[in-house]
Design a protein around this motif. Structure first.
Motif, PDB file in Angstrom:
ATOM      1  N   ALA A  75       6.104   6.842   9.074  1.00 38.73           N
ATOM      2  CA  ALA A  75       7.010   7.020   7.933  1.00 38.73           C
ATOM      3  C   ALA A  75       8.294   6.221   8.044  1.00 38.73           C
ATOM      4  CB  ALA A  75       7.336   8.499   7.771  1.00 38.73           C
ATOM      5  N   ARG A 125       0.695   4.798   7.052  1.00 37.71           N
ATOM      6  CA  ARG A 125       1.660   5.756   6.485  1.00 37.71           C
ATOM      7  C   ARG A 125       0.971   7.064   6.101  1.00 37.71           C
ATOM      8  NH1 ARG A 125       3.332   3.873   0.875  1.00 37.71           N
ATOM      9  NH2 ARG A 125       1.373   4.933   0.359  1.00 37.71           N
ATOM     10  N   MET A 134       5.828   1.990  11.915  1.00 36.47           N
ATOM     11  CA  MET A 134       4.886   1.075  11.285  1.00 36.47           C
ATOM     12  C   MET A 134       4.657  -0.154  12.157  1.00 36.47           C
ATOM     13  SD  MET A 134       2.994   0.886   8.633  1.00 36.47           S
ATOM     14  CE  MET A 134       3.743   2.097   7.555  1.00 36.47           C
ATOM     15  N   ALA A 193       6.597   1.783   4.101  1.00 37.55           N
ATOM     16  CA  ALA A 193       6.460   2.890   5.047  1.00 37.55           C
ATOM     17  C   ALA A 193       6.907   4.214   4.440  1.00 37.55           C
ATOM     18  CB  ALA A 193       7.267   2.596   6.319  1.00 37.55           C
TER      19      ALA A 193
END
Length: 510
Positions: free
Chosen positions: A420, A414, A425, A449
């Motif tokens: 994000a 992140r 992720m 995230a």
């Protein structure tokens, strides 16, 4: 060979599914009910094998008379040929039916690809079910938040402990701590104590003051208050400590659970220094932070979603329980976690609409949906996930247990790589790529995230699973030409019909 086309397919045979199947069949529709369990009841009414205990009296279950009423109606539909029951089968893919090749609009009906839920390694059997309308009642599962040590043997979902006891009649351990948030912690602890287990503590992360501005909503559902009083009495009777504004912040042990570390929380959900304490001699920990609906099937068809008051992703429906996809109806936890009474009412409405008579006899069900949905919202708001739970984690705390992805790897992706959202992720860390496909870690990974509360788009990306359940390549190859679907096993049908149901204590539609 051409597959039978049913008027209505119902997925799931829990409270909502049983109600939906019975309501649709009573309105003249031909119904097929596909269920991953070996017998009806779902998670809420999970009970011992009916062949082994045919006269089981439902001890410990709430709403058992409702289950018996729904089950009698369900079995009557099977006896008349109106309902076809396919137990022990998972729906691993849904498609809009545009004819033999698929690919049409939802208004043409639906294709359900199913596989056997058990007997892994046996000869693969793939089956295709077609229906003009579809009612999904897939329920939900315990939402989990990672904590250091939660990957040790002996750590279970709170609902898993209760389900284990209901199915097997035994406990998975002898000395337990139940922790998380929400009223569900109470029945789990009470059930364990009544079965002879020791509950060292129930750790509730809130202080319950969130109920004060919502008491007006709560009193409209008095049955919930009476049920809660039952559980509180059981805790008092068994001298179970009930600790408010307290959380398990670490689970300790070498090869399995041996102890837990708890701490008091401040208003932001942060552990208060100096309040940590260790509870030794623990062999089982039950964690539960509310429930998360199982949405892979409706999301795969493009059903509209939103976030509920508890931050979970849910599907939206109209007053007939129809989703944004024509012909697709949803009932139960899939539209927001609210309990069995709400699920039954929604199932009745969805089944009636799918069966062709949406407005008939719905006044009571509509009222039940309104009051219980309002109660569910109040419950979610009174028992929020602690805002500071991410601060409990250490860099080496495993978040994705299937792929052994740690909190440090997720926060590193992140902060350093710009991951994000949950989808990014997943690509960068493999969080959610394992056997459970993010069902256990998806909510936590999505929140990590963004460093806070995950939004709808991120949670929806977690729920997107074109293959909803693990399958083998042999099962894919066995699809071939869709077979005709009949009752799969005469022994299962005979066992269900021989199940000794007590006399109905009330009229069928009381």
């Amino acid at each position: 060979m051409t597959a039978t086309v049913y008027d209505v397919a119902v997925v799931g045979a829990g409270p909502a599914g049983l109600a939906a199947a019975g309501a649709a069949a009573e309105r003249g529709a031909t119904v097929v009910c596909v269920d991953g369990n070996d017998q009806p009841g779902g998670q809420f009414w999970r009970h011992p094998d009916e062949q082994a205990r045919p006269a089981y009296d439902g001890a410990g279950h709430h709403g058992w008379k409702t289950y018996l009423r729904l089950r009698r109606r369900f079995e009557a539909g099977r006896t008349s040929g109106q309902i076809t029951y396919l137990p022990g089968r998972h729906v691993w893919m849904l498609q809009a039916d545009g004819g033999p090749a698929g690919g049409g609009s939802a208004g043409d009906g639906f294709v359900l690809r199913t596989n056997a839920a058990h007997d892994v390694g046996a000869r693969p059997e793939a089956a295709t079910v077609r229906a003009r309308r579809l009612v999904l009642c897939t329920g939900g599962h315990d939402r989990q938040l990672p904590v250091p040590g939660w990957d040790l043997p002996g750590v279970m979902a709170a609902g898993g402990i209760q389900g284990y006891l209901k199915t097997n009649g035994t406990l998975p351990g002898t000395s337990m701590v139940i922790a998380g948030t929400g009223p569900f912690l109470l029945p789990v602890a009470a059930t364990v104590a009544e079965a002879g287990g020791t509950v060292r503590a129930v750790c509730e992360s809130t202080n319950l003051t969130g109920w004060l501005p919502r008491l007006g909503t709560a009193v409209r559902v008095p049955s919930k208050g009476l049920e809660g009083a039952e559980y509180v009495a059981a805790l008092v009777r068994h001298r179970i400590p009930y600790r408010l504004r307290t959380a398990v912040i670490a689970i300790l042990g070498t090869d399995r659970v041996e102890a837990v570390r708890t701490a008091r929380l401040d208003a932001a959900g942060q552990p208060l220094p100096g309040t940590e304490r260790t509870i030794e001699g623990v062999d089982t920990v039950g964690l539960g932070w509310g429930f998360t609906p199982q949405l892979e099937l409706p999301v795969s068809l493009g059903a509209a979603t939103t976030t509920d008051a508890d931050g979970s992703l849910i599907c939206t429906v109209d007053g007939r329980q129809e989703s944004s996809v024509p012909g697709l109806y949803l009932a139960g936890e899939i539209t927001g976690v609210g309990g069995a009474v709400l699920a039954v009412a929604e199932g009745e409405i969805a089944g009636a609409a799918a069966g062709g008579r949406a407005g008939q006899g719905r006044r009571r069900e509509d009222r039940t949906v309104r009051t219980h949905r309002a109660f569910a919202r109040a419950m979610h708001e009174a028992h929020p996930v602690p805002a500071g739970w991410q601060e409990w984690l250490e860099d080496d705390t495993i978040v994705c247990r299937c792929e052994e992805v740690t909190a440090g790897e997720i926060t590193g992706a992140r902060d350093d790589l710009g991951a994000a959202d949950a989808r990014s992720m997943k690509s960068m860390t493999r969080a959610g790529m394992g056997w459970c496909q993010g069902r256990m870690c998806g909510f936590a990974a999505a929140c990590l995230a963004v460093g806070g509360v995950a939004d709808e788009a991120s949670l929806r990306s977690v729920a997107k699973r074109p293959v909803a359940h693990p399958i083998t390549l042999a099962e894919v190859a066995a699809l071939g030409e869709p077979p005709t679907i009949d009752e799969p096993d005469a022994r299962l049908r005979a066992a269900a019909l021989d199940y000794q149901l007590p006399p109905d204590p009330q009229p069928p539609h009381a």
